[in-house]
Design a protein around this motif. Structure first.
Motif, PDB file in Angstrom:
ATOM      1  N   ILE B 157     -37.083  20.233   2.987  1.00 28.13           N
ATOM      2  CA  ILE B 157     -38.345  19.672   3.471  1.00 28.13           C
ATOM      3  C   ILE B 157     -39.462  19.735   2.444  1.00 28.13           C
ATOM      4  O   ILE B 157     -40.401  18.973   2.515  1.00 28.13           O
ATOM      5  CB  ILE B 157     -38.797  20.308   4.815  1.00 28.13           C
ATOM      6  CG1 ILE B 157     -38.959  21.816   4.702  1.00 28.13           C
ATOM      7  CG2 ILE B 157     -37.869  19.954   5.936  1.00 28.13           C
ATOM      8  CD1 ILE B 157     -39.389  22.467   6.002  1.00 28.13           C
ATOM      9  N   CYS B 317     -44.249  25.883  13.187  1.00 29.51           N
ATOM     10  CA  CYS B 317     -43.787  25.685  11.803  1.00 29.51           C
ATOM     11  C   CYS B 317     -44.802  24.922  10.965  1.00 29.51           C
ATOM     12  O   CYS B 317     -45.349  23.922  11.392  1.00 29.51           O
ATOM     13  CB  CYS B 317     -42.457  24.929  11.831  1.00 29.51           C
ATOM     14  SG  CYS B 317     -41.844  24.489  10.211  1.00 29.51           S
ATOM     15  N   ILE B 318     -45.030  25.415   9.755  1.00 30.77           N
ATOM     16  CA  ILE B 318     -45.914  24.709   8.832  1.00 30.77           C
ATOM     17  C   ILE B 318     -45.125  24.064   7.692  1.00 30.77           C
ATOM     18  O   ILE B 318     -45.688  23.701   6.663  1.00 30.77           O
ATOM     19  CB  ILE B 318     -47.037  25.624   8.280  1.00 30.77           C
ATOM     20  CG1 ILE B 318     -46.459  26.869   7.587  1.00 30.77           C
ATOM     21  CG2 ILE B 318     -48.000  26.042   9.407  1.00 30.77           C
ATOM     22  CD1 ILE B 318     -47.508  27.709   6.868  1.00 30.77           C
ATOM     23  N   CYS B 320     -42.862  24.956   5.347  1.00 31.15           N
ATOM     24  CA  CYS B 320     -42.923  25.492   3.991  1.00 31.15           C
ATOM     25  C   CYS B 320     -41.543  25.513   3.341  1.00 31.15           C
ATOM     26  O   CYS B 320     -41.423  25.597   2.127  1.00 31.15           O
ATOM     27  CB  CYS B 320     -43.501  26.904   4.017  1.00 31.15           C
ATOM     28  SG  CYS B 320     -42.369  28.106   4.718  1.00 31.15           S
ATOM     29  N   GLY B 321     -40.500  25.492   4.163  1.00 29.18           N
ATOM     30  CA  GLY B 321     -39.146  25.479   3.610  1.00 29.18           C
ATOM     31  C   GLY B 321     -38.627  26.825   3.148  1.00 29.18           C
ATOM     32  O   GLY B 321     -37.507  26.910   2.648  1.00 29.18           O
ATOM     33  N   CYS B 323     -37.572  29.250   4.828  1.00 26.46           N
ATOM     34  CA  CYS B 323     -36.377  29.641   5.570  1.00 26.46           C
ATOM     35  C   CYS B 323     -35.129  28.965   5.003  1.00 26.46           C
ATOM     36  O   CYS B 323     -34.043  29.533   5.028  1.00 26.46           O
ATOM     37  CB  CYS B 323     -36.535  29.331   7.056  1.00 26.46           C
ATOM     38  SG  CYS B 323     -36.906  27.618   7.442  1.00 26.46           S
ATOM     39  N   CYS B 377     -40.395  33.744   7.106  1.00 27.46           N
ATOM     40  CA  CYS B 377     -41.245  32.727   7.741  1.00 27.46           C
ATOM     41  C   CYS B 377     -42.708  33.171   7.740  1.00 27.46           C
ATOM     42  O   CYS B 377     -43.047  34.211   8.291  1.00 27.46           O
ATOM     43  CB  CYS B 377     -40.790  32.437   9.161  1.00 27.46           C
ATOM     44  SG  CYS B 377     -41.863  31.224   9.964  1.00 27.46           S
ATOM     45  N   PRO B 378     -43.593  32.375   7.137  1.00 30.60           N
ATOM     46  CA  PRO B 378     -44.988  32.802   6.993  1.00 30.60           C
ATOM     47  C   PRO B 378     -45.741  32.847   8.324  1.00 30.60           C
ATOM     48  O   PRO B 378     -46.805  33.459   8.380  1.00 30.60           O
ATOM     49  CB  PRO B 378     -45.587  31.748   6.060  1.00 30.60           C
ATOM     50  CG  PRO B 378     -44.739  30.541   6.250  1.00 30.60           C
ATOM     51  CD  PRO B 378     -43.354  31.061   6.506  1.00 30.60           C
TER      52      PRO B 378
HETATM   53  S1  SF4 Z   1     -40.136  29.413   7.068  1.00 33.20           S
HETATM   54 FE1  SF4 Z   1     -41.161  29.124   9.043  1.00 33.20          FE
HETATM   55  S2  SF4 Z   1     -42.906  27.811   8.594  1.00 33.20           S
HETATM   56 FE2  SF4 Z   1     -41.543  27.676   6.838  1.00 33.20          FE
HETATM   57  S3  SF4 Z   1     -40.251  25.871   7.270  1.00 33.20           S
HETATM   58 FE3  SF4 Z   1     -39.144  27.651   8.021  1.00 33.20          FE
HETATM   59  S4  SF4 Z   1     -39.764  27.804  10.159  1.00 33.20           S
HETATM   60 FE4  SF4 Z   1     -41.246  26.463   9.167  1.00 33.20          FE
END
Ligand code: SF4
Lengths: 246, 477
Positions: B157, B317-318, B320-321, B323, B377-378
């Protein structure tokens, strides 16, 4: 102290040596071990695979068997993680106030085996002797859900005769994940291949962990590859003594 | 998987797709290499923040609060954005969103659009729809350009072309930009893209963007990026059309203080994005930026997700990728195995909720539940918890005669009685006997369990269970 042992269905059936080792260590440290006979399974496999309804009665069963225990010791971080992360929610879901109260009273006294030694008893040296080259794999549930940190490593470092070697990528999942290993066999195998490569690179004789589930998976591959490297639960290392049986 | 749109309606199941992709050693090498680098950078810049955990917690609270009062903040955004000269459009699903955008582009008098990287437009396959309507979209983000020219699909993403290495990118550019003598340094490739894109920036009159955040308090839209191409698209065209999921809203401008610390560090391991753009409607003097600004607020199943108290946190979710980079499953398969533009752990929970579950049934199982995603995850989305929740929904849809469900019910029944459990242990030992070799190992298992013995052996069951030993020993010592 009187310690109630929850052996887990998995260890009971497939890894009885681990349970015996836990008993040996605890008794050597002067504690009394009890084994509530009606225990079976914590419900993790059902819960994690999406069969929540099947896990509910197992929670009730666990509570009935262990309520009132001064301490419950479990040689499996994933089962303890199951209890800590999900039992309160499940009890609330069942909607039985007594059960909720009992779960809340019981959980603070439930420990993963290494956690019981380091956190509850405040011990690092349990008087073990294990003259072998060993590497330690931090299973995901112990590492992330229980926050065991370097507790298990401290216990290992205190073992006499041991040659402890660090595992590259020690925090990476081995790819077991319960039914994941079967449902996503290819991905699981690829993850496992990375893990066993890391184990072999250490030139250790044995790989240890706090979970026989990860170890069974790793061992399965080490054996298939005819490597001669074996796996051993942390409790079994800690139970070994100079001139002892293990 | 080049050329085939990632669509959960037509994609193979995760295990099937993964099986193919795990065989693609070059792709796996690229993914591993790229995610290793991003993870190391992330760890470094996160490590220098003494209050990272507090920031995460604040980020989680901001997002949770927003979701709780989403209607309030969306209305506020609409009011403020309209007052600033923007035009707000509401789209209930992908189709409506596509039609609105196509209508707006046509009304702008243009047959071409320049695009800023946007996962929302990928989600609704906007480019295909635009082309179908006779409009040519040009991606301006370097990675998206690579994907578009290569007829490929995004696999991450944040870094959509992460599965490609430099050589492969060079081949695409050589072919598609007609540059037979293109060099192979990063600089050569960036120069080629820059030349290619500059013409578009200066001639195309309509821009399409996504949004990282919508700010309710000011009616502003925020986009963060690393290359500056986005800023060109935001300022040069006459008409700017932004499309955003309704989950993108934040209450106040000050909330960005938290989120813009969390996002870049988690996404690319940067302390801050090189380009942070916030725009409010249009310049009333008509001097700067686009003359017309439209924003399409798209639901596309998000309100449905919001209704589910356990799945709801997915909307925090923002994008950020982080994860994805941390996920050992994603790192083995790359993004295309997920059959959707949202890959990795976030894809595994988002896609089955945005699409009907039966289109993405196997995704909730595309995880070993190792928890690495939750750890990074932030905004502290408990992805493993949502995965398990969705697995329950998969199980609910299973028929009565499903073999797995039948087996699980049987085992559940066994565990409810000590007597049955002990009988099953004895039975297991008996049943496995024909499969055990002379050294006490099993190399082949039938049926559902066959996945295990593809690459692993299994030790035979011990002759005596722990509880048998305990009883023989005489119980408590
Ligand atoms: S780490 Fe959290 S905020 Fe970032 S893409 Fe994954 S689920 Fe979304």
């Amino acid at each position: 102290m009187q310690v109630a042992l929850f052996i887990t269905c998995y260890n009971d059936t497939l890894f009885p040596e681990t349970g015996k080792a836990v008993v040996r260590v605890l008794e050597r440290l002067g504690h009394t071990v009890v084994f509530p006979a009606g225990q079976t399974c914590c419900g993790q496999m059902h819960y994690n695979t999406g069969y929540q309804a099947e896990a509910m009665p197992l929670l009730e069963r666990f509570v009935a068997q262990f309520k009132g225990s001064e301490a419950v010791v479990v040689p499996s971080s994933s089962c303890v993680a199951m209890m800590r992360d999900h039992y309160p929610k499940m009890a609330a879901h069942i909607g039985n106030a007594d059960l909720t109260r009992e779960v809340e009273a019981l959980l603070p006294n439930v420990y993963e085996f290494s956690e019981f030694l380091t956190k509850r008893l405040g011990l690092e040296d349990v008087g073990a002797f294990y003259p072998h080259r060993v590497t330690y794999h931090a299973s995901c549930h112990g590492l992330r859900n229980l926050g065991l940190g370097d507790g298990p490593l401290k216990l290992l470092k205190a073992v006499r005769g041991i040659d402890l070697v660090e595992l590259q990528g020690l925090e990476e999942c081995c790819g077991f994940g319960g039914t994941f290993a079967v449902k996503n066999a290819e991905v699981s195998s690829a993850m496992l291949a990375d893990k066993t490569r890391a184990v072999l690179n250490t030139r250790a004789e044995a790989c240890t962990a706090c979970d026989n589930s990860c170890l069974m998976h790793i061992q399965g591959s080490l054996h298939r590859q005819r490597t001669g490297v074996h796996t051993v639960h942390l409790a079994e290392i800690l139970a070994s003594e100079a001139g002892g049986a293990a | 998987m080049s050329g085939v749109a990632l669509d959960p309606k037509t994609a193979p199941t995760f295990p099937m797709a993964a099986k193919v992709l795990v065989g693609d050693t070059q792709m796996r090498k690229n993914v591993r290499h790229a995610t290793d680098i991003i993870q190391a950078k992330r760890a470094r810049v996160v490590g220098e923040m003494p209050d990272w955990q507090e920031l995460r917690e604040t980020g989680r609270r901001v997002r949770e609060h927003t979701m709780k009062f989403l209607d309030v903040y969306l209305e506020e955004f609409e009011r403020k954005c309209t007052a600033a000269g923007g035009v707000v459009h509401w789209a209930k699903d992908a189709d409506e969103a596509r039609q609105i955008v196509i209508g707006l582009v046509k009304a702008s008098g243009s047959h071409e659009v320049i695009k800023i990287k946007s996962m929302t437009t990928e989600e609704i396959q906007l480019n295909k729809a635009l082309e179908g309507a006779g409009i040519t979209p040009y991606e301006t983000d370097l990675a998206e350009l690579i994907i578009q020219l290569g007829g490929d699909q995004p696999s991450h993403i944040v870094v959509p072309a992460l599965h490609k290495n430099r050589q492969q990118i060079r081949e695409i550019f050589k072919r598609e930009m007609n540059l037979p003598n293109l060099g192979d340094t990063p600089q050569d490739l960036a120069d080629a893209a820059r030349l290619f894109l500059r013409k578009k920036f200066l001639t195309v009159k309509t821009g399409v963007s996504g949004a990282n955040f919508l700010i309710a308090e000011t009616g502003g839209v925020c986009v963060v990026e690393s290359e500056g191409n986005g800023r060109m698209c935001l300022t040069l065209p006459e008409t700017l059309i932004t499309i955003a999921g309704i989950d993108k809203v934040v209450p106040r401008l000050a909330d960005l203080e938290v989120l813009l610390q969390l996002l870049p560090r988690s996404a690319t391991g940067e302390r801050m994005n090189p380009y942070n753009s916030i725009w409010n409607g249009v310049d009333p003097r008509g001097v700067d930026g686009p003359k017309a600004f439209h924003i399409v607020l798209m639901d596309n199943a998000r309100t449905k997700v919001l209704e589910d108290s356990e799945g709801r946190q997915t909307l925090n979710c923002i994008r950020c990728g982080a994860c994805q980079n941390a996920c050992p499953v994603y790192r083995q398969t790359g993004g295309h195995a997920y059959g959707s533009v949202y890959a990795g752990p976030i894809g595994a929970i988002l896609t089955p909720q945005l699409q009907e579950m039966h289109y993405a049934q196997t995704l909730p199982y595309a995880s070993s539940l190792c928890g690495a995603c939750y750890e990074v995850c932030p905004v502290k989305i408990n992805i493993p918890e949502v995965l398990v929740h969705l697995r329950n929904r998969v199980v609910e849809q299973k028929g009565f005669f499903d073999p797995e469900a039948a087996a699980m019910k049987t085992v559940g029944m066994i565990f409810r009685s000590e007597r049955r459990f002990r009988a099953a242990q004895r039975f297991g030992r008996m049943a496995e006997t024909p499969l055990v070799d002379k050294d006490g190992w099993i190399g082949w298992l039938p049926g559902l369990l066959g996945g295990w013995t593809q690459v692993r052996d299994l030790r035979e069951m011990p002759k005596e269970t722990f509880r048998d030993w305990w009883e023989k020993r005489g119980g408590a010592s």
